[in-house]
Design a protein around this motif. Structure first.
Motif, PDB file in Angstrom:
ATOM      1  N   LYS A  74     -66.475  60.606  -7.877  1.00 15.70           N
ATOM      2  CA  LYS A  74     -65.550  60.867  -6.857  1.00 15.70           C
ATOM      3  C   LYS A  74     -64.459  61.904  -7.009  1.00 15.70           C
ATOM      4  N   ARG A  75     -64.173  62.120  -8.225  1.00 18.95           N
ATOM      5  CA  ARG A  75     -63.248  63.241  -8.448  1.00 18.95           C
ATOM      6  C   ARG A  75     -61.688  62.734  -8.043  1.00 18.95           C
ATOM      7  N   ARG A  76     -61.323  61.611  -7.922  1.00 21.07           N
ATOM      8  CA  ARG A  76     -60.052  61.084  -7.291  1.00 21.07           C
ATOM      9  C   ARG A  76     -59.455  60.586  -8.393  1.00 21.07           C
ATOM     10  N   LYS A  77     -58.308  60.743  -8.663  1.00 24.30           N
ATOM     11  CA  LYS A  77     -57.514  60.231 -10.026  1.00 24.30           C
ATOM     12  C   LYS A  77     -57.244  58.633  -9.529  1.00 24.30           C
ATOM     13  N   GLY A  78     -57.475  57.840 -10.782  1.00 26.03           N
ATOM     14  CA  GLY A  78     -57.382  56.521 -10.381  1.00 26.03           C
ATOM     15  C   GLY A  78     -58.455  55.697  -9.502  1.00 26.03           C
ATOM     16  N   SER A  79     -59.765  56.364  -9.353  1.00 29.32           N
ATOM     17  CA  SER A  79     -60.474  55.831  -8.809  1.00 29.32           C
ATOM     18  C   SER A  79     -61.145  54.400  -9.326  1.00 29.32           C
ATOM     19  N   ILE A  80     -61.271  53.383  -8.338  1.00 30.84           N
ATOM     20  CA  ILE A  80     -61.835  52.015  -8.864  1.00 30.84           C
ATOM     21  C   ILE A  80     -63.076  51.814  -7.966  1.00 30.84           C
ATOM     22  N   THR A  81     -64.084  51.432  -8.856  1.00 26.14           N
ATOM     23  CA  THR A  81     -65.357  51.085  -8.063  1.00 26.14           C
ATOM     24  C   THR A  81     -65.917  49.940  -8.401  1.00 26.14           C
ATOM     25  N   ASP A  82     -66.180  48.903  -7.375  1.00 28.12           N
ATOM     26  CA  ASP A  82     -67.114  47.775  -7.806  1.00 28.12           C
ATOM     27  C   ASP A  82     -68.637  47.902  -7.583  1.00 28.12           C
ATOM     28  N   VAL A  83     -69.184  47.505  -8.712  1.00 27.61           N
ATOM     29  CA  VAL A  83     -70.650  48.066  -8.801  1.00 27.61           C
ATOM     30  C   VAL A  83     -71.453  47.644  -7.659  1.00 27.61           C
TER      31      VAL A  83
END
Length: 274
Positions: A150-159
């Protein structure tokens, strides 16, 4: 449980036994995999000692923000995994968001310079996503790498959100492409509405131009046995006899104070021959 000397977190070898213990006890939990953004560039630019200081800074931040809500393991390098017993994904995401805010508000200080360090996060839960520790870690790793894309700092992704996010990205790309296509169609339609070219007038103009060229060629093609006057565009006149000519030049035989010589003139400089 053994701890990492640099960060004080539990070492990698302690992770699987701990997860198996939770699974055997049928304790639901969420794992969050953390990987620092751009850590390699700091190591390469400033050296490993500087990188170690960043890791200590991250360790203190994680301890402060996560506290007793989870156990932190260092998997290696700048990669960490947090186990949140009896906590769901929403709770883990909120904790990581708090961690992100802390990293932004309290950047890493070295010398007289501040460095804003960020991380990418991937989240998976037991038993919703997997009941095998290694598979669970692999899913969290997959989600973390998706965060990095995503190239967004601090990005959090739920699988579990990866398919939904992929659909959103596809919709956005498709919308942009559709907009470009519609813009092209609109442009083409407007072109078709422009007044048609007057072909007859264009043909007439071309014919006149060709006729003028032929006339000019006739003007500068006198009989070579007769003396002619060649007038140049700068007003200079040359008297002489044409001895040779081609499409680009004209060669005259002239009389220089009783001596004969030749002058070659560029046709573009010739205004008139008579």
């Amino acid at each position: 449980m053994k701890e990492d000397i640099l960060t004080g977190f539990y070492i990698r070898e302690e992770l699987i036994p701990y997860l198996n213990k939770l699974i055997n006890e049928r304790t639901p939990f969420t794992v969050g995999l953390i990987d620092l953004d751009g850590f390699k560039k700091y190591n390469d630019k400033y050296g490993h000692a500087f990188g170690d200081e960043i890791l200590k800074y991250i360790a203190s931040t994680l301890k402060l923000t996560i506290g007793g809500t989870g156990r932190i393991f260092r998997l290696g390098g700048d990669e960490f995994l947090v186990v949140f017993p009896k906590r769901n994904k929403r709770s883990a995401i909120n904790i990581f968001k708090f961690c992100n805010r802390h990293l932004q508000r309290r950047p890493f200080l070295s010398g007289n310079r501040l460095y804003r360090i960020s991380a990418s996060y991937g989240i998976a839960s037991y038993p919703q996503d997997a009941d095998d520790p290694k598979e669970l870690i692999s899913l969290a790793d997959k989600a973390m790498y998706f965060s990095k894309k995503k190239r967004r700092k601090g990005s959090i992704t739920d699988v579990n959100r990866i398919p939904v996010i992929k659909v959103r990205i596809f919709v956005i790309k498709f919308s942009v492409l559709l907009g470009i296509v519609l813009l092209g169609v609109y442009f083409i339609n407007n072109l078709q509405k422009l007044p048609p070219l007057r072909l007859e007038k264009l043909k007439s103009t071309v014919k006149r131009y060709i006729l003028n060229l032929k006339t000019e060629q006739r003007k500068i093609t006198p009989l070579p046995q007769y003396p002619v006057e060649v007038t140049l565009r700068n007003g200079v006149s040359i008297w002489g006899r044409i001895v040779s000519q081609d499409e680009n030049t004209l060669t005259l035989e002239v009389d220089f104070s009783g001596r004969k010589g030749r002058i070659t003139v560029d046709r573009e400089l010739v205004l008139e021959v008579r």
